[in-house]
Design a protein around this motif. Structure first.
Motif, short mmCIF file in Angstrom:
data_model
loop_
_atom_site.label_atom_id
_atom_site.label_comp_id
_atom_site.label_asym_id
_atom_site.label_seq_id
_atom_site.Cartn_x
_atom_site.Cartn_y
_atom_site.Cartn_z
N ALA A 42 -9.95 -4.58 -21.73
CA ALA A 42 -10.27 -5.33 -22.59
C ALA A 42 -10.05 -4.53 -24.12
O ALA A 42 -9.97 -5.32 -25.22
N ALA A 43 -10.46 -3.44 -23.91
CA ALA A 43 -10.13 -2.48 -25.26
C ALA A 43 -8.57 -2.53 -25.84
O ALA A 43 -8.56 -2.71 -26.71
N PHE A 44 -7.88 -2.39 -24.90
CA PHE A 44 -6.37 -2.37 -24.97
C PHE A 44 -6.09 -3.72 -25.73
O PHE A 44 -5.19 -3.77 -26.69
N LEU A 46 -7.84 -5.71 -27.20
CA LEU A 46 -8.68 -5.78 -28.71
C LEU A 46 -7.72 -5.24 -29.60
O LEU A 46 -7.73 -5.70 -30.83
N TRP A 47 -7.25 -4.00 -29.42
CA TRP A 47 -6.33 -3.04 -30.21
C TRP A 47 -5.11 -3.53 -30.42
O TRP A 47 -4.32 -3.03 -31.11
N GLY A 48 -4.53 -4.61 -29.45
CA GLY A 48 -3.23 -4.98 -29.42
C GLY A 48 -2.33 -3.94 -29.01
O GLY A 48 -1.07 -3.76 -29.40
N MET A 49 -2.59 -3.22 -27.91
CA MET A 49 -1.79 -1.96 -27.46
C MET A 49 -1.80 -2.26 -26.02
O MET A 49 -2.33 -2.98 -25.20
N GLU A 50 -0.46 -1.76 -25.27
CA GLU A 50 -0.23 -1.89 -24.09
C GLU A 50 -1.07 -1.03 -23.30
O GLU A 50 -1.68 0.26 -23.64
N PHE A 51 -1.62 -1.37 -22.20
CA PHE A 51 -2.54 -0.42 -21.18
C PHE A 51 -1.83 0.72 -20.94
O PHE A 51 -0.46 0.79 -20.58
N ARG A 52 -2.80 1.71 -20.80
CA ARG A 52 -2.11 3.11 -20.39
C ARG A 52 -3.26 3.93 -19.85
O ARG A 52 -4.55 3.56 -20.32
N PRO A 53 -3.13 4.79 -19.17
CA PRO A 53 -4.12 5.83 -18.66
C PRO A 53 -5.19 6.48 -19.67
O PRO A 53 -6.38 6.29 -19.76
N SER A 54 -4.70 6.67 -21.00
CA SER A 54 -5.31 7.46 -21.86
C SER A 54 -4.33 7.45 -23.32
O SER A 54 -3.21 7.23 -23.19
N VAL A 55 -5.33 7.50 -24.20
CA VAL A 55 -4.56 7.53 -25.48
C VAL A 55 -5.34 8.42 -26.50
O VAL A 55 -6.53 8.93 -26.19
N THR A 56 -4.55 9.11 -27.35
CA THR A 56 -5.25 10.03 -28.41
C THR A 56 -5.65 9.41 -29.47
O THR A 56 -5.39 8.30 -29.58
N PHE A 57 -6.57 9.88 -30.46
CA PHE A 57 -6.84 9.15 -31.56
C PHE A 57 -5.87 8.96 -32.73
O PHE A 57 -5.90 8.22 -33.20
N GLU A 58 -4.63 9.91 -32.46
CA GLU A 58 -3.58 9.71 -33.18
C GLU A 58 -2.92 8.24 -33.16
O GLU A 58 -2.51 7.75 -33.70
N ASP A 59 -2.98 8.03 -31.61
CA ASP A 59 -2.52 6.70 -31.04
C ASP A 59 -3.19 5.64 -31.83
O ASP A 59 -2.43 4.71 -32.05
N LEU A 60 -4.44 5.69 -31.76
CA LEU A 60 -5.20 4.79 -32.10
C LEU A 60 -5.42 4.82 -33.69
O LEU A 60 -5.36 3.48 -34.15
#
Length: 333
Positions: A42-44, A46-60
């Protein structure tokens, strides 16, 4: 006697997930050591991003609005020192859309597990848009009240030029203020009057009636437009625009002097309608400095959004000339 203990309700993981989905809640965890985020689907989304195991703050950060990016970074860095719950609202960009997200969690390392802090994301775009709408409405209402006070003062001045007794002054000023009230109603229709249209000439005449002299200087406002209908939505917008132009003319332009005149005419084309507002005989016109005040921005916004049109001003020394360009189909609505 035996004690009966009521059992607490129990939910499994699927029940909790259904509840989170129903509430529009998305989950995240933040590893404070390596600065990575783990988020649910749901978070991915909401952010309009492809699902992945983890993201960095820079990715967001690539999706965070540039004006909010540094503030969000500083706010997240400070959350560990916050005592109690915290809430951070910020904008993200998803394609051409701007969304408002609220990130919520517990500060002071409360609930940290395996060096991870936990929280939720909630889409609060609707609430933020409503707040912005309320702020805009408050600004417009404040602007209109100030204008009405200026108009009352101006109408008193021009009425005094054409009367000799206090009785005549009271009668004519009352007539002007009554006409002003009718014109003001066109900006906001009364309950039960929704959906009614007006003729363009009648609309302009009613709106401008309070500003025309009743005595020796009567007839200095001339309206000459073709016979055509104006829909309710367009009538409200035109009332707002004409009210603003007339107020400015009364304060600074042709209507502020005895010799000043105002001509309002109209020309129609295949898909476009143009209203010409021509002032003459007033003080020498000087173009304003800067982008203009709240009223100018309000008029430009109304013309663009409601009538798919625009407003053009020619600050000629002998008098202001304004062209109101509108989509004919929108005028009929």
């Amino acid at each position: 006697m035996s004690n009966t203990q009521e059992s607490a309700p129990s939910w499994d993981a699927r029940d909790l997930q259904r509840g989170l989905q129903a509430a529009g809640v998305a989950l995240w965890s933040w590893n404070v050591d390596d600065d990575t985020f783990a988020m649910d689907e749901a978070a991915f989304s909401l952010w309009g991003m492809e699902f992945r195991p983890s993201v960095t703050f820079e990715d967001l950060s690539a999706n965070i609005h540039p004006k909010d990016r540094d503030r969000v970074r500083a706010a997240f860095a400070a959350t560990r020192a916050v005592i109690g719950p915290y809430e951070i609202d910020f904008r993200i960009l998803v394609g051409d859309d701007v969304r408002w997200i609220s990130a919520r969690g517990q500060g002071d390392d409360l609930g940290m597990s395996s060096r991870k802090m936990f929280g939720i994301f909630i889409d609060v775009t609707g609430r933020k848009q409503a707040e912005e709408g309320h702020e805009l409405l408050a600004g417009e209402m404040s602007h209109r009240v100030k204008n009405l006070l200026a108009i009352a003062s101006g109408l008193t001045a021009i009425t005094s030029r054409s009367v000799e007794t206090t009785t005549d002054m009271a009668r004519e000023l009352t007539q002007r203020l009554t006409a002003l009230g009718r014109a003001h109603d066109m900006v906001r229709p009364l309950p039960g009057e929704e959906g009614k249209a007006a003729l363009l000439g009648d609309l302009l005449s009613v709106l401008l009636a309070p500003y025309d002299d009743l005595g020796a200087f009567s007839g200095r406002i001339r309206v000459s437009v073709p016979r055509m209908g104006v829909g309710e939505q367009a009538a409200n917008t035109l009332a707002l625009v004409v009210h603003e132009l007339a107020t400015n003319s009364l304060k600074y332009g042709a209507l502020s002097t005895e010799a000043g005149t105002l001509d309002v005419s109209c020309s129609a084309h295949d898909t476009e309608l143009v209203i010409h507002w021509t002032e003459q005989g007033g003080p020498t016109v000087t173009p304003p400095e800067g982008p203009g005040g709240f009223g100018s921005k309000m008029v430009a916004r109304a013309m663009s959004r409601q009538l798919q049109g625009s407003i053009e001003r020619d600050w000629a020394p002998q008098g202001l000339v304004v062209r109101l360009l509108m989509n004919k189909e929108r005028v009929a609505r």
